[in-house]
Design a protein around this motif. Structure first.
Motif, short mmCIF file in Angstrom:
data_model
loop_
_atom_site.label_atom_id
_atom_site.label_comp_id
_atom_site.label_asym_id
_atom_site.label_seq_id
_atom_site.Cartn_x
_atom_site.Cartn_y
_atom_site.Cartn_z
N GLN A 146 0.97 -1.25 -0.07
CA GLN A 146 0.06 -0.17 0.10
C GLN A 146 0.88 1.16 0.05
OE1 GLN A 146 0.72 -1.80 2.57
NE2 GLN A 146 0.86 -0.43 4.45
N LYS A 147 2.29 1.06 0.30
CA LYS A 147 2.91 2.44 0.04
C LYS A 147 3.24 2.81 -1.39
CE LYS A 147 6.17 5.22 1.30
NZ LYS A 147 5.34 6.69 0.93
N GLY A 148 3.01 3.85 -1.45
CA GLY A 148 3.18 4.49 -2.85
C GLY A 148 4.44 4.36 -3.48
N PRO B 114 -6.46 1.42 -10.70
CA PRO B 114 -7.27 2.33 -11.42
C PRO B 114 -6.34 3.68 -12.04
CG PRO B 114 -8.08 2.47 -9.31
CD PRO B 114 -6.98 1.43 -9.21
N GLN B 115 -5.15 3.82 -11.82
CA GLN B 115 -4.29 4.66 -12.54
C GLN B 115 -3.82 4.19 -13.71
OE1 GLN B 115 -1.16 6.62 -9.69
NE2 GLN B 115 -1.48 4.59 -8.80
N THR B 116 -4.13 3.06 -14.12
CA THR B 116 -3.90 2.45 -15.44
C THR B 116 -2.44 2.16 -15.94
OG1 THR B 116 -4.51 4.17 -16.79
CG2 THR B 116 -6.04 3.07 -16.04
N ILE C 257 -9.99 4.01 -15.07
CA ILE C 257 -10.28 4.92 -13.98
C ILE C 257 -11.64 4.45 -13.06
CG2 ILE C 257 -11.16 7.33 -13.53
CD1 ILE C 257 -9.78 8.29 -15.76
N GLN D 166 -1.32 5.18 6.14
CA GLN D 166 0.17 4.64 6.43
C GLN D 166 0.89 5.34 7.53
OE1 GLN D 166 2.22 4.10 2.66
NE2 GLN D 166 0.71 5.57 1.80
N GLN E 37 1.14 -3.19 8.46
CA GLN E 37 -0.17 -3.25 7.99
C GLN E 37 -0.55 -4.18 6.92
OE1 GLN E 37 0.20 1.45 7.30
NE2 GLN E 37 -2.26 0.99 7.01
N ILE F 108 -3.92 3.39 11.32
CA ILE F 108 -3.98 2.37 10.54
C ILE F 108 -5.47 1.98 10.26
CG2 ILE F 108 -4.01 -0.45 10.51
CD1 ILE F 108 -1.43 -0.55 11.57
N PRO G 251 -1.93 1.49 -4.57
CA PRO G 251 -1.40 1.72 -3.31
C PRO G 251 -2.35 1.88 -2.41
CG PRO G 251 -1.19 3.80 -4.64
CD PRO G 251 -1.85 2.68 -5.60
N GLN H 154 -7.43 12.18 -13.93
CA GLN H 154 -8.29 11.65 -12.94
C GLN H 154 -8.27 12.41 -11.81
OE1 GLN H 154 -7.39 7.86 -11.44
NE2 GLN H 154 -6.31 7.10 -13.37
N ALA I 93 -20.44 -1.42 -2.21
CA ALA I 93 -20.59 -1.41 -0.60
C ALA I 93 -22.11 -2.26 -0.36
CB ALA I 93 -20.62 -0.02 -0.13
N GLN I 94 -22.95 -2.04 -1.54
CA GLN I 94 -24.25 -2.44 -1.13
C GLN I 94 -24.59 -3.96 -1.52
OE1 GLN I 94 -25.98 -0.42 0.73
NE2 GLN I 94 -25.16 1.74 0.26
N GLU J 237 -1.08 -7.79 8.29
CA GLU J 237 -2.26 -7.75 9.08
C GLU J 237 -3.27 -8.03 8.15
OE1 GLU J 237 -1.57 -4.54 12.91
OE2 GLU J 237 -3.51 -4.35 11.55
N GLY K 53 1.22 7.20 -6.31
CA GLY K 53 1.98 6.84 -5.14
C GLY K 53 3.38 7.48 -4.93
N GLY K 54 4.00 7.78 -4.11
CA GLY K 54 5.33 7.93 -4.03
C GLY K 54 5.84 9.34 -4.83
N ARG L 179 -18.44 -9.79 -1.95
CA ARG L 179 -17.78 -8.71 -2.98
C ARG L 179 -16.31 -9.24 -3.03
NH1 ARG L 179 -19.11 -3.95 0.75
NH2 ARG L 179 -17.92 -5.40 2.05
N ASP M 124 -15.04 0.47 -4.35
CA ASP M 124 -15.39 0.30 -3.06
C ASP M 124 -16.74 0.91 -2.52
OD1 ASP M 124 -12.06 -0.25 -3.04
OD2 ASP M 124 -12.38 0.21 -0.70
N LEU M 125 -16.79 1.94 -3.11
CA LEU M 125 -18.11 2.80 -2.74
C LEU M 125 -19.45 1.95 -3.76
CD1 LEU M 125 -17.15 6.43 -2.57
CD2 LEU M 125 -17.61 4.70 -1.02
#
Ligand SMILES: Nc1ncnc2c1ncn2[C@@H]1O[C@H](COP(=O)(O)OP(=O)(O)OP(=O)(O)O)[C@@H](O)[C@H]1O
Ligand SMILES: Nc1ncnc2c1ncn2[C@@H]1O[C@H](COP(=O)(O)OP(=O)(O)OP(=O)(O)O)[C@@H](O)[C@H]1O
Ligand SMILES: [Mg+2]
Ligand SMILES: [Mg+2]
Lengths: 253, 253
Positions: A8-10, A39-41, A89, B40, A161, B89, A129, B161, A99-100, A164, B10-11, A105, A95-96
């Protein structure tokens, strides 16, 4: 074998690793599918010509949101043995939008891959990320994970993280057999910070850390802007040699 | 003035810019609050000693999820005029946890900041590398945005985006007056790719691009691992000079 490239670190070279690992495996004769789940493609931009605009219906978005068969969106690339599933994109609102949803999912990508997984020796998934629903889907669908870690101060804290989240996916019975194939040090150079972080990584992860480290090397950046992978752009560069050696370690694990 | 530092790529030095801008403004005598809205917790790690573990109840998570007053979680730092709201987190599950919320989820941060915004001259928000609910909250709460863009091939495509997301926040009447204060080139060096990207940025964004560019400079990395900002770590370095000049441009805009 389905491999997720995640952290998840960019900016730690997830996309660069996914592209060059997929290309390197295909050059060894393996049939490879590269899935761009970010989504950044970024991975899509390297393999699909910029004039060939991909609509959301012809991308991973359609598979995740509307259960389109993934074989409908698989594209060939100029390189033999290497196919790609493009991103879009709109994937950033999964995520949104989900959600329903009433179904599980987290298993949408896994279910989408079941019908095609036997056609490929390796399926490599590039992740965004973050540790949201897209990455959870990738973890649920994957056999193993490869974690690029840049040799920088902020890089180490994110790993707690990440571990986890992997534990969560296993405990929730989404994918009890998920394991880390390895951790690869990226952007390594001869500075004090870099060698310090690398030492800490090897202490913390032991044999999980690949022997191969990826050096800072501008040709990796140049290959992207030339819409190709490192082996086609500059096959004898330090970047190409490092990724070739990583490919060999991956085949052995 | 509430300033968001944002870019889903990211980054690209969002956290580095947020830390050194907040520190630079506080050294000019302005009262500054730095908000770490990235799960993060990179910005939090620099200002809060590692032995001082922050629980989720004492972090931005509690404010976003349980409407805790933000003044409950504001911490002083060793630097005068500089306060910080730590991250946690658990903030990474805000998108999923707030999916069922009945209120306007996008305005939680804005409502939380209303009671304290007059106590500070600048509130600087560090954002995660995504365009999810946390970043939408930051955009809704902010007066202006600063967009760090690293001078790399992948950096340019994300900007489309980002502009779409800004447009969405304005059209949805969440924050009709939101505007981009400026775009800052980071990691700039003398390579062909770097100067090519910088030229394209100035063509595309014109006067929005800050005159100041931030060079690649290892002291910026070293300052983080020494739990401090660049002005305290190495005040005459190229990194410190660049961020000092950026601070001056920000004050003028
Ligand atoms: N070893 C390397 N040497 C030099 N540049 C590199 C190297 N690896 C990656 N890069 C460049 O660094 C930038 C970040 O890499 P990349 O985009 O692959 O990271 P990422 O983890 O996928 O980022 P994100 O978190 O945004 O998805 C890119 O511009 C890439 O071209
Ligand atoms: N100008 C610079 N020169 C050298 N290193 C830098 C520079 N700016 C930032 N860095 C380092 O590069 C890495 C990425 O920067 P940073 O973490 O600030 O980016 P970010 O956009 O906040 O990342 P994320 O997308 O994960 O939030 C960090 O390890 C940081 O110390
Ligand atoms: Mg990427
Ligand atoms: Mg950051």
């Amino acid at each position: 074998m389905i491999l997720s490239i995640a952290n998840q670190k960019g900016g730690v070279a997830k996309t660069t690793t996914a592209i060059n690992l997929a290309a390197g495996l295909s050059l060894e004769g393996y049939k490879v599918l590269l899935i761009d789940a970010d989504p950044q493609t970024n991975a899509t931009q390297v393999f699909i010509h910029p004039d060939h605009e991909i609509s959301q219906d012809r991308s991973l978005y359609q598979v995740m949101m509307n259960f389109a068969p993934i074989s409908n969106v698989i594209l060939e690339t100029p390189f033999p043995n290497l196919h790609v599933v493009p991103s879009h994109i709109r994937l950033s609102s999964v995520d949104l939008e989900l959600a329903q949803a009433l179904d599980n999912r987290s298993e949408r990508l896994k279910k989408a891959l079941d019908p095609v997984r036997d056609r490929y020796d390796y399926i490599v998934i590039d992740n965004p990320p973050s540790l949201g629903l897209i990455t959870i889907n990738s973890f649920t669908a994957s056999d193993k994970l490869i974690i690029p870690v840049s040799t920088a101060f902020f890089a180490l804290s994110g790993l707690v993280q990440l571990q986890e989240t992997i534990g969560m996916v296993k405990q929730a019975q989404l994918n009890p057999n998920l394991e880390i194939m390895g951790v690869v040090c990226t952007f390594s150079d001869r500075t004090l910070v870099s060698s310090d972080v690398e030492r800490k990584l090897r202490e913390h992860f032991g044999g999980l850390v690949f022997q191969t480290t990826i050096p800072k090397n501008i040709t990796l950046e140049e290959a992207h802007s030339n819409h190709t992978h490192i082996f086609a752009y500059s096959p004898t560069s330090a970047g190409a040699n490092a990724y070739k050696s990583l490919v060999r370690e991956v085949i052995q694990r």
